[in-house]
Write a protein that holds these residues in place. Structure first.
Motif: not given
Ligand SMILES: [Mn+2]
Ligand SMILES: [Mn+2]
Length: 289
Positions: A129, A131, A170
DNA sequence: GTTAGCA
DNA sequence: TGCTAACAACGCTGG
DNA sequence: CCAGCG
C-alpha cells in the motif's frame, strides 16, 4: 437454491456525486456492468461497505455486519470479533444481484479482505500500500511504485498494479495459499526497508515521526486477517467519482493518472491488465542486498 | 437507506 | 398507517 | 491500556 431475486431500487434519481450530477441509478448501472470484473475478487471474500446515502458531500459510514433487512438470498459468513466481543455477519458478494443490492444501499466503496472467508488466516496476496504523504502526490507514489517494481523483478516476482482511486497506488502479488499473514507482512516490511535504503523518498513505518512530509509510505500493516483493501474497480467516494483501477506497469510509465479512471470512463470491455491474477500464485520472494 | 417502535 | 429516531467499524501499532 | 490511524 433460493428463488431468483428481484431487487427493488429506491431513489434512483438521487444525486450522490453532486459536482458531476451522478445519480444512484448511475452507480447501480456501473456496478451491474462491472460485475464480471469484480465478482472474481468478491465471491469468496468478506466485504466491508462504505456507504454514502446522502452523497459524497455528506458523512458516510462503514458497515461490516449485514444490516437488518438483508434479503435471505444474500450469502453471509459469521466471524467473532474479539475486539468488539460480538459476531459479525459479513456479506459475501457472490452474485451480480448482491452487487446491485449493495449499490442500492449507496455502498459507493466496497472493501475486501485479503483472504478467503472460509480460510481467513491464509492470505491470497502480498499487498504493498503506497501512500504519498502530503505534499507528495500521485507522481511521487508512481516513482516509488516503479522502484518497487524493479526490486520485485530482481526477485523474480510478477506483480500487479492498481490505482487506489485517491492519490496512492496498490501493488499485489498473488500467493500460494500456504503462508501466514505474519510471514507476508514481514516480507512486505523488509521490501519497504530495502526500498527506503535505495530511495530517500521512501518511508517504511507509519509512525507520525517517520512519515516525513513529501515522502511515500510503504504501508505493510495492511497485510493482516480481516484488514481490507479497496476492491478492484470499486468507486471511491470522491467528488470526481474515481475508480480503483487495475493498470499495467506500461500505463503507469506512460503517465496514467488516477482521475483518468472514473465512473464515466471505465467499462468491463476494456483490456484487463490483471487477467489471470487469481491463478498466478507465487512463492514468497527472498531479497538479496 | 432501512427498520423498529410508537402515536 | 405514518412518522421519526436510531443505527450502520474494527484490527493493529505506537506511545 | 488507550489514542490514533487506515
Ligand atoms: Mn493507501
Ligand atoms: Mn495505508
Amino acid at each position: 437454491m433460493e428463488p431468483s431475486p428481484t431487487i427493488e431500487f429506491s431513489n434512483t434519481g438521487k444525486v450522490l456525486f453532486p459536482s458531476l450530477g451522478i445519480t444512484k441509478g448511475r452507480v447501480i448501472e456501473y456496478y451491474i456492468r462491472m460485475a464480471p470484473r469484480m465478482l472474481p475478487h468478491l465471491e469468496d471474500r468478506a466485504v466491508m461497505l462504505h456507504r454514502f446515502p446522502e452523497g459524497v458531500d455528506h458523512e458516510g459510514f462503514y458497515e461490516k455486519d449485514a444490516p437488518a433487512g438483508t434479503p435471505s438470498w444474500v450469502t453471509t459468513a459469521v466471524h467473532h470479533s474479539e475486539t468488539a466481543d460480538r459476531d459479525i455477519h459479513y456479506i459475501v458478494c457472490d452474485r451480480p444481484e448482491t452487487l446491485a443490492w449493495l449499490a442500492n444501499l449507496a455502498s459507493l466503496e466496497l472493501h475486501v479482505t485479503l483472504s478467503r472467508v472460509g480460510n481467513p488466516r491464509v492470505p491470497l496476496f502480498a499487498f504493498f500500500d503506497l501512500d504519498p504523504q502530503p505534499p507528495a502526490q500521485f507522481p511521487e507514489a508512481a516513482e516509488v511504485a516503479l522502484q518497487l517494481r524493479d526490486l520485485l523483478v530482481e526477485a523474480g516476482v510478477r506483480s500487479y498494479l492498481k490505482t487506489s482511486g485517491k492519490k496512492g497506488l496498490h501493488v499485489l502479488i498473488p500467493l500460494e495459499e500456504k503462508y501466514t499473514f505474519r510471514q507476508v507482512r514481514d516480507a512486505v516490511h523488509s521490501a519497504g526497508i530495502l526500498l527506503s535504503r535505495r530511495s530517500d523518498r521512501v518511508v517504511h513505518e507509519a509512525s507520525s515521526r517517520a512519515k516525513r512530509p513529501g515522502s511515500v509510505l510503504v504501508d505493510y500493516a495492511q497485510n493482516a486477517a480481516w484488514k481490507t483493501m479497496i476492491c478492484p474497480y470499486s468507486l471511491r467516494a470522491r467528488e470526481e467519482a474515481t475508480v480503483s483501477m487495475p493498470i499495467s506497469w506500461q500505463a503507469l510509465e506512460s503517465g496514467a493518472r488516477p482521475e483518468d479512471f472514473n465512473i464515466g470512463t471505465v467499462s468491463s470491455k476494456m483490456d484487463d491488465p490483471w487477467r489471470g491474477i487469481l491463478s498466478d500464485r507465487q512463492e514468497i520472494w527472498t531479497e538479496s542486498e
